[in-house]
Design an enzyme around this catalytic site. Structure first.
Site, PDB file in Angstrom:
ATOM      1  N   ASN A  13       0.882  -1.161   0.000  1.00  0.00           N
ATOM      2  CA  ASN A  13       0.000   0.000   0.000  1.00  0.00           C
ATOM      3  C   ASN A  13       0.920   1.211   0.000  1.00  0.00           C
ATOM      4  O   ASN A  13       1.473   1.577   1.027  1.00  0.00           O
ATOM      5  CB  ASN A  13      -0.894  -0.019   1.249  1.00  0.00           C
ATOM      6  CG  ASN A  13      -1.694   1.257   1.410  1.00  0.00           C
ATOM      7  OD1 ASN A  13      -1.854   2.004   0.450  1.00  0.00           O
ATOM      8  ND2 ASN A  13      -2.198   1.515   2.598  1.00  0.00           N
ATOM      9  N   LYS A  15       0.344   4.291  -0.428  1.00  0.00           N
ATOM     10  CA  LYS A  15      -0.191   5.546   0.123  1.00  0.00           C
ATOM     11  C   LYS A  15       0.143   6.710  -0.826  1.00  0.00           C
ATOM     12  O   LYS A  15       0.164   6.500  -2.026  1.00  0.00           O
ATOM     13  CB  LYS A  15       0.325   5.764   1.547  1.00  0.00           C
ATOM     14  CG  LYS A  15       0.116   4.517   2.409  1.00  0.00           C
ATOM     15  CD  LYS A  15       0.343   4.732   3.866  1.00  0.00           C
ATOM     16  CE  LYS A  15       0.106   3.410   4.595  1.00  0.00           C
ATOM     17  NZ  LYS A  15       0.102   3.567   6.036  1.00  0.00           N
ATOM     18  N   HIS A  98      -9.400   2.017   4.355  1.00  0.00           N
ATOM     19  CA  HIS A  98      -8.142   2.119   5.100  1.00  0.00           C
ATOM     20  C   HIS A  98      -8.321   3.103   6.262  1.00  0.00           C
ATOM     21  O   HIS A  98      -9.046   4.094   6.127  1.00  0.00           O
ATOM     22  CB  HIS A  98      -7.018   2.580   4.167  1.00  0.00           C
ATOM     23  CG  HIS A  98      -5.680   2.482   4.820  1.00  0.00           C
ATOM     24  ND1 HIS A  98      -5.207   3.465   5.657  1.00  0.00           N
ATOM     25  CD2 HIS A  98      -4.752   1.491   4.801  1.00  0.00           C
ATOM     26  CE1 HIS A  98      -4.019   3.085   6.115  1.00  0.00           C
ATOM     27  NE2 HIS A  98      -3.720   1.899   5.615  1.00  0.00           N
ATOM     28  N   GLU A 100      -6.581   5.396   7.342  1.00  0.00           N
ATOM     29  CA  GLU A 100      -6.253   6.801   7.043  1.00  0.00           C
ATOM     30  C   GLU A 100      -7.426   7.476   6.331  1.00  0.00           C
ATOM     31  O   GLU A 100      -7.671   8.672   6.512  1.00  0.00           O
ATOM     32  CB  GLU A 100      -4.966   6.876   6.209  1.00  0.00           C
ATOM     33  CG  GLU A 100      -3.749   6.589   7.086  1.00  0.00           C
ATOM     34  CD  GLU A 100      -2.597   5.911   6.377  1.00  0.00           C
ATOM     35  OE1 GLU A 100      -2.551   5.926   5.137  1.00  0.00           O
ATOM     36  OE2 GLU A 100      -1.736   5.346   7.083  1.00  0.00           O
ATOM     37  N   GLU A 170      -5.963  -4.333  10.281  1.00  0.00           N
ATOM     38  CA  GLU A 170      -4.913  -3.356  10.548  1.00  0.00           C
ATOM     39  C   GLU A 170      -5.232  -2.595  11.833  1.00  0.00           C
ATOM     40  O   GLU A 170      -5.995  -1.620  11.806  1.00  0.00           O
ATOM     41  CB  GLU A 170      -4.805  -2.367   9.384  1.00  0.00           C
ATOM     42  CG  GLU A 170      -4.463  -3.026   8.065  1.00  0.00           C
ATOM     43  CD  GLU A 170      -3.708  -2.087   7.142  1.00  0.00           C
ATOM     44  OE1 GLU A 170      -2.683  -2.487   6.612  1.00  0.00           O
ATOM     45  OE2 GLU A 170      -4.145  -0.928   6.973  1.00  0.00           O
ATOM     46  N   GLY A 176       2.221   2.453  10.650  1.00  0.00           N
ATOM     47  CA  GLY A 176       3.227   3.492  10.485  1.00  0.00           C
ATOM     48  C   GLY A 176       3.888   3.915  11.782  1.00  0.00           C
ATOM     49  O   GLY A 176       4.585   4.917  11.834  1.00  0.00           O
ATOM     50  N   SER A 216       2.966  -2.040  10.305  1.00  0.00           N
ATOM     51  CA  SER A 216       4.401  -2.201  10.572  1.00  0.00           C
ATOM     52  C   SER A 216       4.901  -3.626  10.304  1.00  0.00           C
ATOM     53  O   SER A 216       5.827  -4.094  10.967  1.00  0.00           O
ATOM     54  CB  SER A 216       4.752  -1.750  11.993  1.00  0.00           C
ATOM     55  OG  SER A 216       4.394  -0.387  12.168  1.00  0.00           O
TER      56      SER A 216
HETATM   57  P1  PGA Z   1       2.681   0.328   7.592  1.00  0.00           P
HETATM   58  O1  PGA Z   1       1.261   0.602   6.899  1.00  0.00           O
HETATM   59  O2  PGA Z   1       3.158  -1.016   7.100  1.00  0.00           O
HETATM   60  O3  PGA Z   1       3.551   1.464   7.169  1.00  0.00           O
HETATM   61  O4  PGA Z   1       2.423   0.297   9.070  1.00  0.00           O
HETATM   62  C1  PGA Z   1       0.350  -0.436   6.705  1.00  0.00           C
HETATM   63  C2  PGA Z   1      -0.897   0.126   6.050  1.00  0.00           C
HETATM   64  O5  PGA Z   1      -1.298   1.235   6.383  1.00  0.00           O
HETATM   65  O6  PGA Z   1      -1.502  -0.534   5.193  1.00  0.00           O
END
Ligand code: PGA
Length: 255
Positions: A13, A15, A98, A100, A170, A176, A216
């Site tokens: 992903n 982003k 997601h 976000e 998630e 993140g 992560s």
């Molecule tokens: P990350 O993000 O691996 O940077 O924690 C995962 C995601 O948001 O899909």
């Protein structure tokens, strides 16, 4: 169902990262490293990168996904992208709901459901994201939150359509932040999600769904997370932007 019979899926992903030129460079680095993967490999990229990404991955085993889609076919929705637009450029997967999007752009379970239905109707495969906030975990309501998201996000999705749905668990506190859920925490919730799917559909349907963990996940912890019986893959943010790290996670899923 035996975990080995489910499709393992590692999806990047990206982003809001990488221009079209940078996307081509990154995918040119990734594709040879994952060429003999024994799992599905996907890169979900920004809209403007889609055409370049599809070109860069043509004839390879890497599939391309988008990071969102709208539920209407067309119309007065400034800034949105329809499922038909994604289909026409050759997109196969789409990340929906997601955290976000939920956190910064007002996404709700209702809009996630509308997008999911539209994606399925158009023949796209949605990667539907669910996960609890840190505070919700601390208040011990993780299962209530997840059960509600699964029920609402998949509202009116038929058993036949479910075959094309991927769920990504998630935990919002792990995205993140460098704070990965432990493998046991990831397994606990992924197994709970499968149990919810069994309740809403039936055990066979639930057993066939690929459930990813995201938050992560990296080349150092992927092995342990992916060894869990209900963790069928990963949705990878930060580590998907580094070809070697992403390829190492794909390798871990291919065992
Ligand atoms: P990350 O993000 O691996 O940077 O924690 C995962 C995601 O948001 O899909």
């Amino acid at each position: 169902m035996d975990k080995a019979k489910r499709k393992a899926i590692i999806a990047g992903n990206w982003k809001m990262n990488k221009t079209p030129k940078e996307a081509t460079t990154l995918l040119n680095a990734i594709t040879p490293l994952v060429a003999d993967a024994d799992c599905e490999v996907i890169a979900c990229v920004p809209y403007v990168d889609l055409a370049a990404a599809i070109e860069a991955t043509a004839g390879t085993n890497v599939k391309i996904g988008a990071e969102n889609c709208h539920w209407a076919e067309s119309g007065a929705f400034t800034g949105e992208i329809s499922t038909g637009m994604l289909k026409e450029v050759g997109v196969e997967y789409v990340v929906l709901g997601h955290s976000e999007r939920r956190q910064y752009f007002g996404e709700t379970d209702e809009t996630v459901n509308k997008r999911t239905k539209a994606a399925l109707a158009a023949g796209l495969k949605p990667i539907v994201c669910v996960g609890e906030l840190l505070w919700e975990r601390e208040c011990n309501i993780t299962e209530e939150v997840i059960a509600r998201q699964i029920k609402l996000d998949l509202w009116d999705v038929t058993e036949e359509e479910l075959k094309n749905v991927v769920i990504a668990y998630e935990p919002v506190w792990a995205i993140g932040t460098g704070k990965t859920a432990t493998a046991d925490q990831a397994e606990e919730v992924c197994a709970f999600i499968r149990a919810q799917l069994a309740k809403l559909y039936n055990q066979d349907a639930a057993d066939a769904v690929t459930i990813q963990y995201g938050g992560s996940m990296n080349d150092g912890n992927a092995d342990e997370l992916l060894s869990k019986i209900d963790v069928d893959g990963g949705l990878i943010g930060g580590a998907s932007l580094v070809a070697e790290k992403f390829a190492a996670i794909v390798k871990a899923a291919s065992k």
